[in-house]
Every structure is written in structure tokens, then in C-alpha cells.
Design an enzyme around this catalytic site. Structure first.
Site, PDB file in Angstrom:
ATOM      1  CD  GLU A 199      -2.897  -1.089   0.102  1.00 54.59           C
ATOM      2  OE1 GLU A 199      -3.464  -0.015  -0.174  1.00 54.59           O
ATOM      3  OE2 GLU A 199      -3.086  -2.150  -0.558  1.00 54.59           O
ATOM      4  CG  ASP A 207      -1.144 -15.991  13.308  1.00 56.78           C
ATOM      5  OD1 ASP A 207      -1.603 -15.667  12.196  1.00 56.78           O
ATOM      6  OD2 ASP A 207      -1.616 -16.910  13.997  1.00 56.78           O
ATOM      7  CG  HIS A 265      -3.252   7.986   0.642  1.00 57.37           C
ATOM      8  ND1 HIS A 265      -3.219   8.676   1.831  1.00 57.37           N
ATOM      9  CD2 HIS A 265      -3.201   6.678   0.967  1.00 57.37           C
ATOM     10  CE1 HIS A 265      -3.168   7.815   2.841  1.00 57.37           C
ATOM     11  NE2 HIS A 265      -3.158   6.597   2.340  1.00 57.37           N
ATOM     12  CE  LYS A 321      -4.918 -16.718  14.018  1.00 53.06           C
ATOM     13  NZ  LYS A 321      -4.475 -17.381  15.250  1.00 53.06           N
TER      14      LYS A 321
END
Lengths: 426, 426, 426, 426
Positions: D119, D324, D414, D250
Site C-alpha cells: 500500500e 501471525d 496518497h 483471531k
């Protein structure tokens, strides 16, 4: 365990050690023998019916006299249609705060605030906030949206069936609306939303309910819509329910908080520093410090919205004015924001879920009607104004409590005002 | 906009089109001229004080007679210490449900359930659930934890200062506890938790409060602890507050839901299929279908916990029994679970945040005391049993409403029971 | 403290006792002397620029060779425009699960699932689920909604100003939309929502973004809309921001969960009992038992939605396929539901916030493009299908993990598959 | 419908009108014929095994060469034990931000921040924040707690059985702990919490896991504890599961947010106004304005905690460093707070759920090990420091993005940084 722990583990450990867990747990077994004689149930409130009911009740002497004094201070029959298994009435004291000046889109003027509560300091605190607001010219208030939802659920074998069902619903929106609206003179169906999760479809019917709080209206209209759907939809659900717990009824929910449940209102005021000093004995800056820390406290504790104690004022007003007190669950959420500005303290509250009405429910009962009338908000055409006054009430409460916490007077007020009663809490 | 939209946009668009936004918004301006005359504030409830108060109130004739009847049906002075700015009392009808058989660790027996409400069908619904539970031998109930929190906040210049402060607090826990506990005969400090975010420190004081609901006790004790801290800590906060909005007071919060606020209770029953059929006219399987769909409805709408309508029964019981009705916000959250088992329908409720007490608050007032006495739960030593009875009440309500929704009788009950009143909602 | 407690208190107490709190806390002081030399910043990826960058980096030998091997296994310049301060590349292993048969509105066929992860057992688990689903004829999948929000905020002096501003916005919706849409070929503004809290107004611009994930598109379009608003609105905000944290960007939120963020998709399958037995070694009934208990576990722990481990499969697929991995925060929420039916196990997943695209972002980079191509989902016209495949992937994962937990194989799988690596965790 | 609406209704309505709902929905039917040939599954990563796998894959030419180049740039066998069904590797570009000066309890020094992302603008933004922090003497950081939970669930016939089970567990805590701890050299059981809802009991095992992230360790230890419980408890559950979805694994959850999951860390800095002006081109006051409005934006949208974009930096660092990545779900929640002070801008972040480790998982793989080594945080004894550096990283990111939004540069950054890539988003 050598380290951290939780309350349930500790409580049970101590309890079971004291008394023997096994033995204590024996008490939990069902007891089917000798079942209790039920109250004589019924909706009728005649002297005879109530008399018959009390005859079957076993209780200490004197209780009945308190709840149903023989002299008769009330025509009990007025309660028919508002309660079942009637045995008498309870009394709650009412304190009057205000008047509060509200400059709203719908409310405009000075409103008395009748508050029914048994908690010391509550009325005094709201009264102090109202007085302060009046000095600042009152509060501004805007009603921003209205709507009450019923959310029936439909279960199918597969998502394909769900899709077919939705297709039919979309094609038949007008007829569904007509069926719903045929049940009501004052309500209208303003939206129909769809939530599809696999083979389940929830339809969210949103109504405009006029001056009623509107829950019964919404239920009856949705029942009619569902009857049409269940009869005519070519795709039959395996089962369906007129409410599948997505309406936000009697609970704070993120869904209602995002949208509206009842009336969505905001109120605000800017209060000069000298007024803050005179009435609250603190400064805008220090109240803003409090707001910042308490807003983050709310976030850290995981509330829906962040606010101080909307529930206090709302519960007291709801009880006094014949509103559904159980709706405090959803009504008492919102967003409080304080800022220091060059012209003083800016304070606002926003409540997206105010469930209030000026007709229906308990609004027509004698005491409740009197309280609404005291506010000048009884009957048709007043619900929107009532919602804006509620927002003003809540703003008064936030200012007062934050002022007390900022000034370090919070505890003192509670101690002093409950003193007359002795200190049974201590 | 060609597609989706939101309620606020539509409401404002329609409102402003009808009336001219600019003109409407003029109404919001503060009005500092001619401020309203405040209510004559005060805590004293003598005839003279009340008389003086009414003299200043402008309202339609007849209102006073309803709230403060001349005959005198009550010794108003009993309310001193429970309210300020007293102007009279409201009456709420009480319906009696039950008795409900509760097999608890602390409650054991058959309990009447006095419910003060103005909402039709509420008492009937809880009564039906109680009757059903009795046929199954009553419900089991377990109190699992107790505790009430006050959460003062302390702000420093840096996290390093926060750390120093915490170090001192940890070293002086015993003295802090002693200071807190010196203020109370019945309470004790059972935990002290720390939440540190940069230069802010929140201390969560958790108390055991005996038979009182305990909020005032917790406030007063924490005030004393904070006084010690502010005097003796070598690290002085820039500012501090006795409550920084992490206590869960008067709001549903994830924090209290995870732990306990007040009393943490669970109740359950297993009900044979033939009882479900006889009393609710449906089947365990179908009620479980409802539960599954409505539990997911709760999740989809983003509630704290998932349940049906705990607030209805709790609000009615709280009002009847002198509990703090504003605490419905936090008390009426929990977890309802239904399952079909080989021996019938398994149903349980869990409420981690029941704020109830049998001493203090409004529990000593005449009507409220009478209602507690009717349950056999007035005074010392009864609060734990009251909490278990509340859980049983809530279980009865969940069974009854889910039964009604599963059987398709939900709307019918509301229509029929409100019929007597006419249909002002429609 | 004699009873309950919390982790932070205990951790700090132990830490400070060991080492002396005061001394430890000294380490926290800012160190302004001798500030570090910054990395040579820049977007250019030429050999020379990268070389210059490494020259300034102090690190152990060998590190550079791993991240930027001298042989040159990649044309680094392909990363220009996707990263700044480039120093090399990391490698992640890819395991291939499936193919998975997806019967969707947009996806139709058998799709390979490339998963980049370093967590043992993950690929095997998803593969097992996919294989099972294929035996049942694949999964059904439906895209239900699309949209990406940007939420600028505008602050005024008063709510009256807020109201005036909103009036102007409502009257100028078409021009605002035109300004936004002028910046994009593929996007369109599909909704404009208003959130007003006192003197603050948030505008929620919702876009349809075609095959792009769409965050940049939404930002640029909203910037243009805000430029128009700030120039032309007769009511000037005191300040405004192009994003005021209501868009749900990079975070799970109730707002996005209620609506859509990215793509809103549901997938389901019904799997015969014998397939459950053969592939998962358990029964539909037992998996439903697990689902019920774990759904309540999710509710008790306060998650947004309830599900098992959507994040595992999604993160691995996102990394492999050039999606924005940070969007796992919002994408990996949803609702999993399992039921036992007469024809086997019904399982569904619903994901309202899938941020995925097949053009833009990292989708054009070599490895990432290859993974998308392996799925047959690279480039224009594929994003909706990708969303449905993601839902299918997640369904496979839920079936497999719940199967493992129900069969008691969960731990065994993790132990066995990580065995090759030794047991560094132990 | 004449008024408000929702996205799903509109999307489906348009979709079905275009194409015919019925016909489209036909695509959803399961297809059991001609099931796809599965990938050749397996954990072995030999040339032969991988070759065999690719042989069975049908895909466009060229894909294999990208994911598994013939020259061999990596010894694929290093991935054994970290992945199954291996087919090759993806590459992600790494940008280096910093170094960042961290003054922590455990981290002390200047740390490079390797960020793997695709990104644009992400690395530049974090780098800018790090540079700014360095000028202010770096950030302070404190690890406040550690712990990883596994939450097995046990189902009984009645709450009485639940109570008996809990009694036994309480009496056998030491043996249960011994069983759990026997499975691990580095871990220890630090807490055991009980959640009881009727006939369900959840046990929350909380572990200290040393330098490992610790999920596998916690699973294996809990499996052993459950084996003991299931064998020896005199009260047998009807069924039990080693994880019943209360561990926060998670997913963002209120439970973990309240306590800790992984590492609980806070970081802060105070930055002089002239630095804010020089590096961010805005003022402390204006950044505080942004913070206030965006914090309320977070509350209004219903996030867990309030923050800006923790996920961006964390996801990039996790991918680079073998953490993770799916744990971004829980790790990227927290609380950001900005305040204007007399000495400049105060900024803090608090992250209660950082799942990080420096041993185990993907930390030993070549690229990932290199990135950790670049930070000086590879291997034993480094996990606490890594957590503090993560907090510093996140603080840098919040400062930079809020600076950009306050200065009105957000969109510009951006646009500019993605320019090289062309504008595929537009």
C-alpha cells in the site's frame, strides 16, 4: 492459582468452603410436589375480583392495607387495560426540577420536569443543571429522526430459497405496506430493510408512529404484513416469527444506536465561564478535563456510546409520565461531548433511541396524565416536543454531575441529601 | 441521491422543505431574557414547604389534586431523604405474578412477584411463565459473584509519573483499603484493579456491599480512599476525579458484563414437552428454533449479551420494590439459552449485573417495603435471595414471550389485553 | 488485596518488586541527545537509491543478503508506487488449498485457494474443508451489497450552524455528487448519510468502487466533494477533516457490520451426515453442539458478530493476492451458523465487510498477480466473484476447525503439522 | 418504499431487475457431478513432492515460474512445518521506517522498523512519525501485562452438575495446573477463570508464554489439562471442547480488550509545538481538535476502543517479521489519546492485545528472521521489547496520519505516492 483470578471463582470457592458445595447444590433440585397455589389471574379490576385475589394471597398482615388502603384513594378500575392480576398500587414521590428553558424545533418554552424517584440527590442535581442552563438562555434541541422497528424472521431450507423469498418481497412491497398500514390510523411504514444470512431472512419494518411510543402499533401492523406474506408468498418459510430480536426492543443495541429507535434528538448549550463558576464552582477547562477522561473511561469499559447518567433523569421522568420504564434500556444511551471554547463551556448530548409518546401506554392514567399536563405535554401533537425536553433534561443532568465531579462535590451531595434518611447504606 | 440513505437525512429534508430550514432553526437561539422562576428547591417535606412550592408553580387546575390530594393518603414526610423538591406522589398499579418456585443457593421457596407497570400484557406474561415453571418443579438459581465498582481517575504529566503513582498505590494497598473500609460497617473492599493508559490511571475499587445495592457505600468509601491517596501519595496528579466513568454505573458495559456489577446470577429449568404444549401451545423444538434465530438477531443487531426482554420484568419489580429503576440500564443484560433435550426444553438465563438490595435506597418506603414484604424479602440478609428470585422472574418472562412468539400468539395477547383501554395506539 | 485482581496490577507488582519500580521507570525519560540517523527516505527504487539506503543502515552482516540477494531474483522497480524506503523483499510460503467449488451469483466454478502463511496446519485445515464442501456439491454464495465509505467531519459553533450547514448540503446534493464523481472513472457515489451531534456534522459518503477495493478512490472523491463544500457552503465550519473516523477503515465496527464495508457476502452448504463422518470423523449433531456453545462463547466475550477464525484464511489469501492485509481488521468479522437438519449439517457464514479488489493496490505485483491468476480472478470484472470465493474459503475453514474441535482432533493437528519444525513453542 | 432504506435491499432489487432473480438464483444449486480434482495435499517440501503438486494444477502458463522460479532463489524445504500443500512463495516489498527511539521498560534504543506492504504511502507515513518522535527524544513505552487464554467448554445436564464440576475443579486446581504445565518448558498457567451459564461451564486458562506468541503452547497445555479433567472429574460432561470461542483468538473482543491478550502495552510522547509545525505543518491544538472529533467518530461507529489505523503498521510489521498476520484482528485495537498541553502535544496509544513473539511461528524463516535481526529483536528474551517497539510504531503512525488529516495533506500524500503506479484505482 498464584496470580490473577476472577470473581466467580473466588466467590464460589469461599461459598463452597464455608458450607460444602455438594450440600448447597442439593438445594437446586426441582421440587414438583406441593406446587404453590397461583394468584387468581385476570384483567378485571372490580372490587370483587381484587378481593378474591387477595383472599388467595398468604402474607403478613398490614401489607394489603399499604397497597390497597380500605379508604380507597383511587378508582382502581382506571387501571384496567394497563395491568393484569391487579392487587393495588404503589406510590412514588415526585420532585419537580426546573423549569427548563428549551429552544427546540418542536419544544419552545419553559418546561417543568416531574421526576419520580427514590434516590436522594437525583432531583436536586437535575434542578441545578436546569437552573444553570436557564441562565445561559436555555438549551437548543433538535429532533433528527423518528422510527420504530419490528423485525420478523423467516427461515428457509437454503439461501436460494431466501433469495427467492426476497425477490417476491421486493416485488410486493406496496401490497405489504398496504397490509401493514391498514391496521393503524396514525402510523405509517417508512422503511423495509433486509438482513439475509444464508437461509435466514430478517425483515426490518420501520414505522412512523405519530405521538405514540408505537411499539404495539408496530407489532400489530407487522403481524398483518406477515399474515399477507405467509399466505401469498410462493416461497414458504419452514417457520417464521413476528419478531426475531433485531428490533432493539428493550435493549441497548449498536443497530438502534446507529439509526434511530423512537426519536433521535440532540441538545446543546454554551455556558459562560462565570456561570460555571457561580453555579458549579469549577471551570470550563476542568469540566472538559473530566469529560475527556470519562469519555475514555466509557470507551475502556465498552459502553454503547459514551455518557454519564442519562438513565437517572430518564427513568424518573418515564415513571412520572407513564412512559414504558423498561425502555430505559435502549433510551439511556447516547453521546455527551464537552469542549472549552473562548465563550465558555460547550456541552452537547445526543440520544438516538428515545422511546417516548404522549398518547397510549400509561400516559392516560391519572398521576401520569397529571405529570404530562404539568409539563404542558399531554396528548396529541406533543411527542416530538417531549423528546426534545428529554434531551434537555439529560443535558442538565450531565452538566450537573460533571460539575459536581469536577468540583469534588459529588460525594458530599449524596451524603448530605441522604442524611435525613439515616445511613442505612453504610 | 439515487440509492440508499439514512433516516436523519430524510427526516430533515422533509422537515426543512415543509417549513423552511432557516426559519425553523431560528427557534434554536438561546433566550436569556425573562428567565423562568425556578421551583422552590429544598429537601424538607413539611406541609408548609410543599405548599410554598406549589404556590410558585403555574399549571392547569386539577393537577395538584391528583399528585397531592387534599385528603392526604400518605404521610409525605416519609419521603424525606429520598427526594428533593417534593410536590406529591404518583401511583402505579401493581399486578401480582406467581408465586414462583425458586430452588436457589439463597432463595428457597415460593415467591410472589409484585410488578408495577402500565404496560398491558406484561404481568400476564410473567405470570404464565411462573406457572409453567412451577409445574416443572420451579427453577434452579445460583448466585455466582457480587461486587460494586467505583473508578476514580488520576491524570499525570507523563506515563513515568503514572508508573510512579502505581508503584506507590501497590505499596500502600493495605492503608488504602483501611481508609475505604473505615467509612462503612457492612461493606468491604474486595479488589483493586488498575487501568493505565499513558499518563492516565484509573483505579477500580470493587466492594462487597452486603444487603445494600451499594452505590452510595462504594462512593463514600472511594472518596475516603482518594482523600488518603491525594494527601499522601508522593506523586501528585494534575487532577483526579472520584469517578471517571469506568464503574458501569447506569449503563450497560462490556466490562461489567464480563465481570459482575451488583450480583451475578444464573437460573435454569428443564420443562417437559407436554407442559410446553399445555401451557404454551407449542413445542420445545419450535421454541429452540425461535431461540436460535433470535440469538443471532441479537448478535446481528449488536447487543451486549443476547436476551429477549429482561427489562420488562426487572423494571416492574424494581419500581414496585424500591430498587433504583435507572439501574435497568445495566441490570437488564445477560444471556438466554434454550435447547431441546430428550427430557424437554432446557432454558437458562444469566444476569451478571443485577443491582438489587433489600436495605437502603427506596426499600424502606411504605409501598416499596410492602412489596418486598409480600415476597418475604425485606431487610437484612435477603439481598442474595432477591437476586436469585430476579433471575427466576426473568426466566419466566423469557419462556413466556418465546412461547408466545413460537406459538404465534404474541400480537394477539397484546391486542386482547390492551382492549379494555380502547386502542389509543392505533 | 485478599480477593480478585487484575493482570496489570499483578504484573507491575512483580516487575517492580524484582527490579525497583523507580529505577525501571527512569528508563522511560526522553533522550534528545544523539538522535539516530534516519533511513534514507524516498520512493525511488533504483539500484543506486537502494544501495544508498543500505549504506546508512547499521546491522549484522548477512541480513541484507537475505532481503536483497545480490543475484537479483526480482526486478525491484516493479514495487515503485507500492512502497517507500524500499530495502528488499520478504518471502512467504504459499500453500494451495482446494480447488473449492463455488456456486455463486458471480463466482461459478472450481477455484484454487492460494494461501500465504507461516502458521502450521492452516492450509491443511482449509483444504480439508474445501474437499468436504466439494463432496457436497460445493457451497452457494451470494453477494448482497457493496460500498466503501469516507466520512468527513465538520465542526461549527452551534447546532444551529450545523442545521444550516445540513440544509445547504441537502439542497446541493447533486452538485456535491458531481464533484465527487468527477474524480473517478469507475466509482460512483451511492449514498450520503448525515450524523449530527450538536455542533458536529459527519457526512458519510458511500461509493460503489467497481473492481477496486476502493479506499483511495473514495478518499480522492471525498476530498473533491469537501473542497466544493468548503468553498461554496455559506456556513463555514470552524474546521473540517476529510475523514473523521466513522468510515470503519482498518477496524471492526458495529456500523460497518450493520451495513456493508467493501462487499457483503453470505455462503452456505448442507452436508450429509455420512460426509461429515467420513471427512471430519464426527456428526452433524455434535458440530451443532459445538456451534451453540461457541456462539455463546463469542457473545460472552463480546465480539462483533460471532465466528471462529475467518481471519486465518482471509489473511493468508489477502497476503497472497495483493489485498490490503491491514483490512483483516474489518474483513474478518461476520456470523457463522450451524444447524442439524434432516438432510445433514447446515452451515452458513456471512461477511458484511470484505475489502477485496482485483485491480489496484498490490494486485498488479508479480507474485500477487500470479496468485490471482491461479484463481482465475485477476483484473477487471472479477471482484464480486473474488468476494464470493472468500466467503466460500471462510466457510471451508469454519467447517474444518469446528469439525476438528468436535472430533477432539484440534490439538493433534497442530502438534503433528508443526512437528517438522521442532517445537520451539514448547 | 417512499423513505429510508438499506444497501442489501437496493443492491438485490437492482441486480434482480437486471437479470431476473429466479434465473440468477439457479446458479446457487449444488453441483455434485464431476467434482474437482484436489490439490495433492501434504506437508513434505521436496522437489518431487512440489513437482507432483504442480502437475495436478491446471492454470495459465507463467504462473508457476513466478511462484516457483526454476533457478531456485530459495531452499523451499525451510518452510516444512510452517505450511502444507506448498507450491512456492510470494514476495512482498519491504520498506524501512525509522529508526525509532523507544524508551521502554524492556526496549531501550533506536529500532529500525521493517514494513512489508503493497500500500503506497504507508511506510512514508510511519517514517515521518518516527522521525518526529526522535526529535522529541523518542517515545516512552511500558509493557503492562501478559497472557494468552485457551477457553475449553463443558456441557452438563443441569446447573447443579455445573456446580459440582466447578467444585471439583476448584479443589483440584493444583493438579490441573501441573498437568497443563507439564507440556511446556517456557510456559506457565497464571490464571484460571470460570464462566458459568446454567449447565455450561467455560474455563479460561491464562498462560505466560515467554518469548513465544504462545497460541500453540496454550492449546497443547490446555488439551493436557482437559484430558486430566475428563478422566478424573467425578462429574462427567455430556460433551466438552478444548476451545469454546472465549479465548479471543483471531478476533477483536471486549473480553481481551478489558484484560490482555498477548502483551498489553502503552506508549506516549509529548512533542513541542515547533516540532509539530516543522514536521507536520499543523498545530497541537488542531491535532487535538482532530483527535476529539475522530474519537467521537469511533464511538459513534461502535468500535472496540478508539484509534486511527493501528492495523496498517502492525500488519506490515507482522508480515515482515514472521508474526501471525491473522492476529491483526485482535492486535489492532486500542486507545489513542491526544491532548494539548503547555509544553506541546501529548499523544499516547494503548494496545492490550498485542500477539507477538520472537521465537516460534514464522520467526525462524529466512526473510522473517532477517527482519527481526534488523531490529535487533530476534530470538529469546526479546518479545517484551518487541511489544514495546510495536506500541512505538503505532504511536508514530497515529501522529503522522492525524498530522496529515489536520494539515489537510492526507489525500495529497496518497495521490502523490501512488502516482508512479499509474492510477488503476481511479
Amino acid at each position: 492459582m498464584p496470580r490473577g483470578s476472577n470473581q466467580a471463582r473466588i466467590f464460589l470457592q469461599e461459598l463452597f468452603q464455608e458450607q460444602g458445595g455438594e450440600q448447597l447444590l442439593e438445594r437446586l433440585a426441582p421440587q414438583t410436589d406441593d406446587p404453590p397455589v397461583s394468584v387468581a389471574a385476570g384483567i378485571s379490576i372490580t372490587d370483587r375480583a381484587v378481593e378474591r385475589r387477595w383472599k388467595r394471597i398468604t402474607c403478613a398482615p398490614g401489607i394489603r392495607d399499604v397497597l390497597l388502603p380500605s379508604g380507597g384513594d383511587v378508582d382502581h378500575s382506571v387501571y384496567e387495560g394497563n395491568i393484569e392480576n391487579y392487587i393495588g398500587r404503589v406510590m412514588l414521590p415526585v420532585g419537580l426540577a426546573g423549569p427548563l428553558r428549551v429552544n427546540g424545533l418542536f419544544a419552545k418554552g419553559d418546561y417543568y420536569l416531574p421526576l419520580a424517584t427514590t434516590e436522594a440527590a437525583l432531583v436536586a442535581s437535575y434542578h441545578r443543571g436546569a437552573t444553570l442552563l436557564n441562565r445561559a438562555g436555555g438549551c437548543s434541541a433538535l429532533l433528527l429522526a423518528e422510527g420504530v422497528v419490528r423485525a420478523p424472521g423467516f427461515a428457509f431450507a437454503t439461501a436460494r430459497e431466501s433469495g427467492r423469498f426476497v425477490t417476491w418481497v421486493l416485488e410486493n412491497q406496496d401490497r405489504i405496506r398496504a397490509a401493514a398500514e391498514a391496521t393503524t390510523r396514525h402510523g405509517s411504514l417508512s422503511d423495509l430493510r433486509i438482513q439475509l444470512t444464508g437461509n435466514h431472512v430478517y425483515l426490518l419494518f420501520e414505522y412512523q408512529t405519530g405521538d405514540a411510543s408505537g411499539q404495539n402499533m408496530a407489532t400489530i401492523a407487522t403481524e398483518a404484513a406477515c399474515a399477507l406474506i405467509n399466505e401469498e408468498s410462493p416461497v414458504h418459510p419452514e417457520y417464521s416469527f413476528v419478531e426475531a430480536n433485531m428490533s432493539g426492543d428493550k435493549k441497548a443495541s449498536a443497530l438502534s444506536f446507529q439509526n434511530v429507535r423512537g426519536r433521535h434528538v440532540t441538545a446543546e448549550a454554551t455556558i459562560a465561564a462565570d456561570l460555571i463558576e457561580r453555579y458549579l464552582h469549577t471551570t470550563p477547562q476542568h469540566m472538559t478535563n473530566y469529560w475527556r477522561m470519562s469519555a475514555m473511561g466509557g470507551v475502556l469499559s465498552g459502553t454503547i456510546g459514551v455518557q454519564g447518567h442519562y438513565a437517572n433523569g430518564l427513568a424518573a421522568l418515564y415513571i412520572a409520565c407513564g412512559q414504558d420504564a423498561a425502555c430505559i434500556s435502549e433510551s439511556a444511551v447516547g453521546l455527551t461531548r464537552f469542549e472549552t471554547r473562548s465563550d465558555g463551556l460547550y456541552a452537547s448530548v445526543t440520544l438516538p433511541n428515545l422511546m417516548v409518546g404522549t398518547v397510549g401506554g400509561g400516559t392516560g392514567l391519572p398521576s401520569q396524565q397529571a405529570c404530562l399536563a404539568l409539563m404542558g405535554l399531554s396528548g396529541s401533537g406533543k411527542a416530538r416536543a417531549l423528546a426534545e425536553v428529554c434531551a434537555g433534561l439529560v443535558l442538565a443532568g450531565e452538566l450537573s454531575i460533571i460539575g459536581a465531579l469536577a468540583a469534588g462535590h459529588f460525594t458530599r451531595a449524596h451524603k448530605k441529601l441522604a442524611r435525613k434518611r439515616g445511613t442505612p447504606h453504610g
